[in-house]
Design a protein around this motif. Sequence first.
Motif: not given
Length: 221
Positions: A168-169, A176-181
């Motif tokens: 989120q920064y 959510k997609l980036d975090a999951d990856i």
Amino acid sequence: MLATKENVTVKRRSKGEQTRNNILIAAIDILAHNGIKGTTHRAIANHANIQLSLTTYYFKDIQELVHQAFKLNSEHITQLTDFAWKQAFDYLDAIGKTQLKKVSVKKQVREQLSQLATEYIINKVTEMPIALAVEQLLFTEIQTTPQLRELADQHRNLLLGPFVKLCQYFDQENTKLDADILFTIFTQIEYRNIMLPVDQIDRAAIYEQVNRVVGWIMKLK
């Protein structure tokens, strides 16, 4: 001081809780080495060096014992995770979101976050190999033991939360997609290294992998 009935009850409860906790810790070790099928009351009792009757007294159902062992293991991992991520978030908050938009600042942040993440991964791998092995078992066992799915989902969501906050920064659209990856890559790095002797863990390789994916999240080349 004379021991009152209440004092005796508290002491007994404390000892009982300690015995129960020791059983669960032994169960975690057995799960890591023998898997679920090899995790029995007798194996746990032998490992904890206690009477078999104690394991069946506190956990008459082996399925419940295994479930509680997975739950305790999850708590241990998430406690370490929360502590480790605080350092990263304090660092980012001190910089501020306005500065984080500058490419020159983002490059410095990428370097710092990559170093923190590398230390975080290596600490988990070297200090908690059994916990990580049991975590991996939890995620794979849900294919054949659906009763564990809710616990596995809760554990994964707790671990995923800080990755979402980190992303989120830098990006509000695909957080959510980036975090999951990012979470998936970090997890796979951990699992690949838990079986290695400490002196064979390639710190430089871990750093390069982390640096690359962190840079991608930050949209840096």
